[in-house]
Write a protein that holds these residues in place. Structure first.
Motif, PDB file in Angstrom:
ATOM      1  N   ILE A  43       0.788  -1.037  -0.076  1.00 56.91           N
ATOM      2  CA  ILE A  43       0.036  -0.204  -0.053  1.00 56.91           C
ATOM      3  C   ILE A  43       1.074   1.214  -0.022  1.00 56.91           C
ATOM      4  N   ILE A  44       0.538   2.295  -0.828  1.00 54.21           N
ATOM      5  CA  ILE A  44       1.224   3.625  -0.818  1.00 54.21           C
ATOM      6  C   ILE A  44       0.431   4.614  -0.471  1.00 54.21           C
ATOM      7  N   SER A  45       0.704   5.518   0.405  1.00 51.67           N
ATOM      8  CA  SER A  45      -0.197   6.646   0.776  1.00 51.67           C
ATOM      9  C   SER A  45       0.656   7.902   0.909  1.00 51.67           C
ATOM     10  N   VAL A  46       0.581   9.007   0.105  1.00 53.51           N
ATOM     11  CA  VAL A  46       1.614  10.063   0.130  1.00 53.51           C
ATOM     12  C   VAL A  46       0.466  11.244  -0.026  1.00 53.51           C
ATOM     13  N   LEU A  81      -6.344   4.405  -6.031  1.00 51.26           N
ATOM     14  CA  LEU A  81      -7.660   4.551  -5.304  1.00 51.26           C
ATOM     15  C   LEU A  81      -8.366   5.787  -5.646  1.00 51.26           C
ATOM     16  N   PRO A  82      -9.532   6.002  -5.519  1.00 45.19           N
ATOM     17  CA  PRO A  82     -10.387   7.387  -5.608  1.00 45.19           C
ATOM     18  C   PRO A  82      -9.611   8.354  -4.486  1.00 45.19           C
ATOM     19  N   HIS A  83      -9.760   9.738  -4.709  1.00 48.27           N
ATOM     20  CA  HIS A  83      -9.185  10.794  -3.897  1.00 48.27           C
ATOM     21  C   HIS A  83     -10.266  10.814  -2.643  1.00 48.27           C
ATOM     22  N   THR A  84     -10.019  10.449  -1.500  1.00 49.62           N
ATOM     23  CA  THR A  84     -10.753  10.696  -0.353  1.00 49.62           C
ATOM     24  C   THR A  84      -9.941  11.484   0.543  1.00 49.62           C
TER      25      THR A  84
END
Length: 273
Positions: free
Chosen positions: A90-93, A266-269
């Motif tokens: 998973i990538i989250s930036v 993933l969609p921008h939330t």
């Protein structure tokens, strides 16, 4: 006592001594995953058939004999199976981290997200290699609450095994295993070992140290082992448990993919990616 002069931990804005070059690692550390053939899977439970030819026998018949069928005359196929499992990173930036000037990357050369994506793809390959060796099977929960897991190499039902009983690996034990495999129709051509047993195998040939005149090079390494049972390529793989080796016929080792690796945004939330 209060400082009477200006020191670095008080003054603001001092630049960190951060080398403005990011040294990336080139991973050539997934030998088993890389050497295995790749096939498609059509279901969560992947199954395949193995057909073993019986060994030769003395088989004299009388002239004019009457054939009498027996169960032992028939070759019975074996049905093998393994589970597919989901492996993901998973990538989250944050958007801000994507655009700020980054030491080693710069502001325009590559976003933080793209850099992390590149590294995660490498890590997925590392995950695969470790999984293929050491994963223990886990049955899926009926409500999908439990992540199903495949059987790795050492968790599967291997037909040929030897146990050194805690002692060091010897060429005698190794050759006993190779002999059993050859007599059972297997052609062992590759042995995978972690560092300790790789050195142990090399120690069998220490009397063959060679100095190449003019090259100033002393050779004391064994990358192939030639025995009565053929020649095996010796491959270092750090993911094998230290006390084990895997003697294989490499063209019989396959990785079955139900849903090949893919990158999904993933969609921008959040204020990020």
């Amino acid at each position: 006592m209060a400082q009477t002069f200006l020191v670095t931990n008080i003054q603001k804005g001092n630049r960190e001594d951060l080398k403005n070059v990011l040294s990336d690692l080139t991973y050539k550390k997934t030998p088993f995953f890389s050497m295995c053939g790749k096939v498609d899977s059509k279901a969560i439970l992947h199954e395949w058939m193995e057909d073993t030819l019986q060994g030769g026998r003395l088989n004299a018949r009388a002239e004019g004999f009457t054939p009498t069928p027996a169960a032992a005359d028939n070759d019975i196929r074996t049905r093998r199976s393994n589970n597919c499992e989901i492996i993901a990173e998973i990538i989250s930036v944050s958007r801000t981290q994507n655009v700020v000037d980054k030491a080693g990357l710069g502001s325009g050369a590559m976003s933080e997200y793209d850099h992390q994506l590149e590294r995660k793809m490498k890590r997925l390959a590392l995950n695969w290699n470790l999984t293929l060796w050491q994963q223990v099977a886990v049955t899926r929960d009926a409500d999908a609450g439990t992540a199903g897991a495949m059987s790795g190499y050492f968790d599967a039902d291997n037909d040929h095994t030897k146990n050194a009983g805690g002692a060091l690996l010897t060429d005698l034990l190794y050759n006993q295993l190779a002999q059993e495999m050859v007599e059972d129709g297997v052609d062992p051509d590759t042995v995978f070992a972690a560092g300790f047993n790789k050195r142990q195998i090399s120690s069998w040939g220490t009397s063959n140290r060679r100095y190449v005149e003019g090259e100033k090079k002393l050779t004391d390494v064994v990358n192939e082992y030639e025995s009565d049972w053929g020649t095996q390529k010796i491959v270092f793989d750090k993911d094998i448990p230290i006390a084990q080796i895997a003697l294989t016929q490499i063209d019989q080792c396959k990785v079955a993919m139900l849903d090949p690796f893919q990158h999904i945004r993933l969609p921008h939330t959040i204020d990020g990616e």
